[in-house]
Design an enzyme around this catalytic site. Structure first.
Site, PDB file in Angstrom:
ATOM      1  N   LYS A  76      44.086  63.927  62.500  1.00  0.00           N
ATOM      2  CA  LYS A  76      44.201  63.296  61.384  1.00  0.00           C
ATOM      3  C   LYS A  76      45.103  64.642  59.884  1.00  0.00           C
ATOM      4  O   LYS A  76      44.712  65.873  60.705  1.00  0.00           O
ATOM      5  CB  LYS A  76      42.674  63.644  61.416  1.00  0.00           C
ATOM      6  CG  LYS A  76      41.738  62.879  59.701  1.00  0.00           C
ATOM      7  CD  LYS A  76      40.548  63.414  59.397  1.00  0.00           C
ATOM      8  CE  LYS A  76      39.787  62.915  58.398  1.00  0.00           C
ATOM      9  NZ  LYS A  76      38.777  63.336  58.018  1.00  0.00           N
ATOM     10  N   SER A 155      36.424  58.361  56.804  1.00  0.00           N
ATOM     11  CA  SER A 155      37.577  58.502  56.396  1.00  0.00           C
ATOM     12  C   SER A 155      38.225  59.501  57.501  1.00  0.00           C
ATOM     13  O   SER A 155      39.727  59.132  56.947  1.00  0.00           O
ATOM     14  CB  SER A 155      37.311  60.237  55.542  1.00  0.00           C
ATOM     15  OG  SER A 155      37.400  61.106  56.429  1.00  0.00           O
ATOM     16  N   SER A 179      32.241  60.196  59.005  1.00  0.00           N
ATOM     17  CA  SER A 179      33.690  60.063  59.249  1.00  0.00           C
ATOM     18  C   SER A 179      33.902  60.201  60.452  1.00  0.00           C
ATOM     19  O   SER A 179      35.540  59.450  60.513  1.00  0.00           O
ATOM     20  CB  SER A 179      34.252  60.877  58.235  1.00  0.00           C
ATOM     21  OG  SER A 179      34.230  60.623  57.387  1.00  0.00           O
TER      22      SER A 179
END
Ligand code: GLN
Length: 485
Positions: A76, A155, A179
């Site tokens: 990420k 997210s 997330s």
């Protein structure tokens, strides 16, 4: 190769049937060919990936290979990667190339894993749909064949979409309020938010420091366990990281579940949950009963206060954490500032997106003199009550099970004009972050052709038990192997 798990790829490499260089090249080619449909990557770092693959092959030749040596994956874009842009989904860090690695990054490098690039995310990890990214929305691979553009969740939406679309077998994520779990649920993959303090936050760009936690996103619990073996552990560079032994998370995957006590929090089977979703979750719980588990209802009386408390605490911490982005040392700086104040104000006005600004405003307000006691202090007290609910529940049962989200993946744009409806996506996940306990999202069925996640919640440091419960479920179901068309 793209359909294989981390465990399987590792075996292919070990057998010598394929080198890491060949494997990495295959994955990079496929990633570049396919990702136009999803926009799941912000940066593809081919050069570094090929160099890492070469060293992985050398590491193997020298007899120093680990399970991860030569296996491709992605980070990420919130984890700092030395020499590779780390944007956190923001214009503010559009050109930021960190001079150092996050601890999590360093650990994957030491294991010999090959990072193909950095996955898309909501700006500064604020969001539940990946639509607040400066680099554009991510499209969920599920539903796409009907011409529907659905959100992957957020997210960590880029990581979830990339794993679901078989662009990488696994990717890192972070979870402050849901997330990892919510995008895992919406994309039909397996995700784990570890206990707060289990995984180092060093070099992981901070959103709400008392809640942020990195964790694995993969297709199976077994691969998530392999990721945890790399990620977990004490780090003197993170003062909230806990010094406690790390078990081999794969060692207990096959423990039988006979006698496992499951609690169903009645507050999580409320009217917010659609009947079709509830049916899938209850079917999954029934599978556990077949495996020998017992089920009873429990109560988390303060769970309903979690969203309200979180949306004071998280923005308050974010407003402090994000004050460092002022155009002075790194990141975006506005053009031709008149003076210092002009530089600060225009840099922040131009560099941050709307959701991030909203959080900074809310957080600064909640922390300001006169309001601190009414909002921040009150929210912290509520947080303690929520934590106590879980502590009480785990006196009666081993794990809790619930839905991850109230409904499956929604259409892009559906919730962007109504922040509260977006915040309510996390109604079943946020209390877990406030309490600091671990929880997983496991693929558990479909509603209207879209994946549904089962949430398995555990007591502090029970990651091995959660992975075991998820793995046993995945031995008798194949939801986690379903592939989007
Ligand atoms: N959706 C939540 C938020 O917007 C949680 C995000 C996260 O876990 N990083 O804050």
């Amino acid at each position: 190769m793209h359909n294989k798990s981390v465990a399987e790829l590792s075996k292919e490499l070990e057998s010598g049937k394929i080198s890491s260089l060949e494997l990495t090249q295959q994955f990079l080619d496929r990633l570049k060919r396919e990702d136009g449909k999803y926009n799941s990557f912000i940066t593809i770092s081919d050069e570094q990936a090929l160099a890492e693959a070469e060293s992985a092959d050398e590491m193997r030749a020298a007899g120093k290979a680990t399970v991860w040596t030569g296996v491709p994956f992605a980070h990420k874009d919130i984890f700092c990667t030395n020499g590779v842009r780390t944007s956190c989904g923001s214009k503010m860090l559009e050109n930021f190339v960190p001079p150092y690695d996050a601890t999590v990054t360093e650990k994957f490098k030491a294991a010999g894993a090959v990072c193909l690039g950095k996955t898309n995310m909501d700006e500064f990890a604020m969001g539940s749909s990946n639509e607040s990214s400066f680099f554009g929305a991510v499209t969920n691979p599920w539903g796409l064949s009907n011409g529907e553009k659905r959100v992957p969740g957020g997210s960590s939406g880029g990581s979830a979409a990339a794993v679901a679309a078989r662009l990488v077998p696994a990717a890192t994520g972070t979870d402050t309020g849901g997330s990892i779990r919510q995008p895992a649920a919406l994309c039909g993959i397996t995700g784990l938010k570890p206990t707060y303090g289990r995984v180092s936050r060093y070099g992981m760009i901070a959103f709400a420091s008392s809640l942020d936690q990195g964790g694995p996103m993969a297709r199976s619990a077994e691969d998530a366990a392999l990721m945890m073996n790399v990620m977990a552990g004490f780090d003197p560079k993170d003062s909230t990281c806990i010094d406690r032994d790390v078990p081999d998370y794969t060692a207990t995957l096959n423990e039988p579940l006979k006698g496992l006590k499951i609690g169903l929090p009645k507050e999580y089977f409320s009217e917010q949950l659609s009947p079709a979703m509830e049916e899938q979750v209850r079917n999954a719980v029934r599978e556990y009963e077949k495996l020998g588990a017992t089920v009873k209802e429990v109560s988390l009386p303060n769970a309903k206060l979690a969203i309200a408390a979180y949306y004071v605490i998280a923005p308050a911490e974010a407003s402090a954490n994000l004050s460092r982005f002022d155009g002075v040392r790194y990141g975006y700086r506005c053009a031709d500032p008149k003076d210092l104040m002009d530089m600060y104000t225009r840099t922040r006005a131009e560099g941050f997106g709307n959701e991030v600004k909203r959080r900074i405003l809310v957080g600064s307000y909640a922390l300001s003199a006169g309001y601190f006691d009414a909002y921040y202090l009150k929210a912290q007290k509520v947080r303690r009550l929520i934590q106590q609910d879980f502590i009480n529940a785990f006196k009666e049962v081993d794990v809790l099970m619930s839905p991850v989200t109230p409904s499956p993946a929604f259409i892009q744009g559906e919730k962007t004009t109504d922040p509260v409806s977006m915040y309510l996506e996390d109604v079943f996940t946020i209390a877990i972050n406030l309490a600091g306990i671990p929880a997983m999202s496991v693929p558990a069925g479909f509603v209207d052709g879209l994946p549904v996640g089962l949430q398995i919640i555990g007591d502090y440091f029970s990651e091995a038990r959660l992975l075991n419960a998820a793995h046993q479920f995945q031995q008798v179901t194949d939801w986690h192997q379903r592939e989007p068309q």
